[in-house]
Design a protein around this motif. Structure first.
Motif, PDB file in Angstrom:
ATOM      1  N   MET A  96     117.407  21.240 -65.819  1.00 46.39           N
ATOM      2  CA  MET A  96     116.642  21.392 -63.988  1.00 46.39           C
ATOM      3  C   MET A  96     115.158  22.252 -63.570  1.00 46.39           C
ATOM      4  N   GLY A  97     114.812  22.508 -64.327  1.00 49.48           N
ATOM      5  CA  GLY A  97     113.345  22.831 -64.425  1.00 49.48           C
ATOM      6  C   GLY A  97     113.305  23.845 -63.296  1.00 49.48           C
ATOM      7  N   PHE A 114     118.723  29.669 -62.984  1.00 50.77           N
ATOM      8  CA  PHE A 114     119.273  28.233 -62.119  1.00 50.77           C
ATOM      9  C   PHE A 114     121.047  28.650 -62.311  1.00 50.77           C
TER      10      PHE A 114
HETATM   11  S1  FES Z   1     117.182  24.763 -64.441  1.00 50.48           S
HETATM   12 FE1  FES Z   1     119.570  24.898 -65.101  1.00 50.48          FE
HETATM   13  S2  FES Z   1     119.411  27.089 -66.450  1.00 50.48           S
HETATM   14 FE2  FES Z   1     117.862  26.069 -66.153  1.00 50.48          FE
END
Ligand code: FES
Ligand SMILES: [Fe+2]
Lengths: 408, 90
Positions: A96-97, A114
């Motif tokens: 997801m960046g 994240f």
């Molecule tokens: S953005 Fe989801 S694990 Fe890296």
């Protein structure tokens, strides 16, 4: 010829004065009446040079944390995996960046802050703790790295090829040895395109005006992926701080760029009572088209006159001295404009030939033309009185001719 | 970036062909003064240079720095003295 001896030699002195005059009393060359010289500059290249780039002391990246490095117009992450190796990945997580350089090292992998996806040094996602299976295409960009002489290098190639062995960075003999100091390393961000720093290789006259040194011998050699500058210079008495202590008479420098960004300089300082041997690194990597990270590193050899601790102190002193030199360049670079058509006088160095050499790193390997890599030499020698030089050569040639005559 | 020509080669003396008196290597030479010399080698000329071959053999093909050929240097001085390579006088 010894530096001290040279000063007393009238013929030598005449030669020097001629060059010095050329630099100091530059007579205004009348601009042609027909037109004003215009400065031309194409946009900075959109690609980054193919080659090894030094990211600095490798120890800095071994603190158990990921590190952000802005290079080649991207954000990269450097991290040490469990096997001790240093890895470089694109910093943006393919999930997801998120920014992996804000994540954590977990064993052999880098964990994203994240959603905890685990990335290996090879660029592959090894594990997603909350998923049964890693999806297809879970692979990010990984850079080839190399650790040598206490330094971390990364290979950049817009074509995606692995490094060729011919362009390997040579070992630095004194690095890591007991009879040499540790690296004194410095880094500064410079807000201009990195071609400016390359021009230093050939810019003889600026050493006099900007750095207060006085080259008496200067040679450039471009061949293959290596660009060399050999310079013998005198300290300018007008620029030397007065005072006691050993007097620096001058220096001898043999400096080669091995590829587009990493220069090793075998640099010897001549004092009235000793020679001081050092190795200076002058390296950079592009942050983007309009800025680069400039590195300088120095190690100094211990000697009788300069045992362990004094050598360390000297390395720091020289490190500061060199940084001051960079500041002098930066002050110019900050305010100057990019110029593709420098207007050169006969006393200037081979700027165009250097740039022709430099171009090889900005085209595909298949487009490297012979003119970019064929050997070119440029030499300025004021240390030999011209008359003596002529006589010596005549004598040698006569000797050789006589020998050939005897053989025939 | 486009490769540009050095104006000095158009406005002043051009590079001129010269053969080394020792090995016969054909290079291009220019002198801007007695003190200054430029040499353009080709791959072929470099292959012919005896001092270069000796230097390569001596360092085991490590590709160390070859500062230049003394025989070529003397050939250039000779050519300059004879006027085959012009030297601008002050
Ligand atoms: S953005 Fe989801 S694990 Fe890296
Ligand atoms: Fe400089």
């Amino acid at each position: 010829m010894g530096l001290a001896a040279g000063r007393a030699d009238p013929a030598w002195h005449a030669g020097i004065t001629r060059v010095l005059k050329g630099w100091v009393n530059v007579t205004a060359v009348e601009a042609s009446t027909t037109g004003v010289r215009s400065i031309e500059a194409e946009a900075v290249p959109t690609r980054f040079a193919r080659g090894w780039h030094c990211l600095g002391l490798s120890g800095r990246f071994k603190d158990g944390k990921p590190h952000t490095v802005n290079a080649f117009g991207q954000k990269l992450v450097v991290f040490q995996s469990g096997d001790g190796g240093l890895n470089v990945l694109d910093a943006y997580c393919r999930h997801m960046g998120a920014d992996l350089s804000r994540g954590t090292i977990k064993g052999d992998e880098l964990a994203c802050p994240f959603h905890d996806w685990r990335w290996g040094g090879d660029g592959r996602c090894k594990k997603i703790p909350y998923a049964r299976r890693v999806p297809l295409r879970a692979r990010t960009a990984a850079w080839t790295t190399m650790e040598q002489d206490g330094l971390l290098f990364v290979w950049n190639d817009p074509e995606g090829n692995p490094p060729q062995p011919e362009v390997a960075i040579p070992r630095i003999e004194g690095a890591g040895r007991d009879d040499w100091t540790d690296w004194v390393w410095q880094e500064i961000v410079v807000e201009t395109n990195c071609r400016e720093v390359m021009d230093n290789v050939v810019d003889m006259a600026h050493f006099f005006y900007v750095h207060y040194s006085f080259p008496t011998y200067f040679k450039n050699i471009f061949e293959g992926h290596v660009a060399t500058q050999i310079m013998k210079g005198l300290s300018r008495p007008d620029a030397r701080p007065p005072g006691k202590g050993p007097r620096m008479l001058g220096n001898t420098s043999v400096a080669s760029y091995h590829g587009p960004s990493f220069m090793i300089d075998d640099l010897t300082y001549h004092y009235d009572d000793m020679d001081l041997k050092s190795v200076l690194i002058n390296a950079h990597y592009p942050i983007d088209g309009n800025s680069f990270m400039l590195h300088s590193g120095i190690i100094v050899q211990h000697s009788d006159k300069l045992p362990g601790e004094s050598a360390e102190a000297m390395a720091h002193k020289l490190g500061e001295f060199i940084l001051k030199g960079f500041d002098q360049d930066v002050e110019i670079w900050k305010h100057k404009t990019r110029i593709d058509n420098p207007l050169l006088c006969e006393e200037d160095g081979p700027v165009y030939q250097l740039r022709r050499w430099y171009e090889q790193f900005y085209v595909d390997v298949a487009d490297v033309r012979p003119e970019m890599v064929e050997r070119f030499e440029f030499e300025l020698d004021t240390t030999r009185p011209v008359e003596a030089w002529k006589q010596e050569v005549e004598a040698n040639l006569a000797r050789r001719a006589a020998a050939a005559g005897r053989q025939a | 970036m486009t490769i540009r020509a050095d104006d000095r080669l158009l406005d002043g003396a051009p590079m001129r062909p010269l053969c080394c008196l020792r090995c016969g290597a054909g290079v291009e030479v220019r002198k801007a003064s007695w003190e200054q010399t430029s040499v353009q080698w080709s791959a072929q000329a470099l292959g012919a240079c005896l001092e270069r071959q000796a230097a390569r053999a001596a360092d085991g093909g490590a590709g160390g720095l070859f500062e230049g050929c003394t025989a070529l240097r003397e050939s250039i001085v000779r050519a300059a003295l004879e006027g085959a390579i012009p030297v601008p006088e002050d």
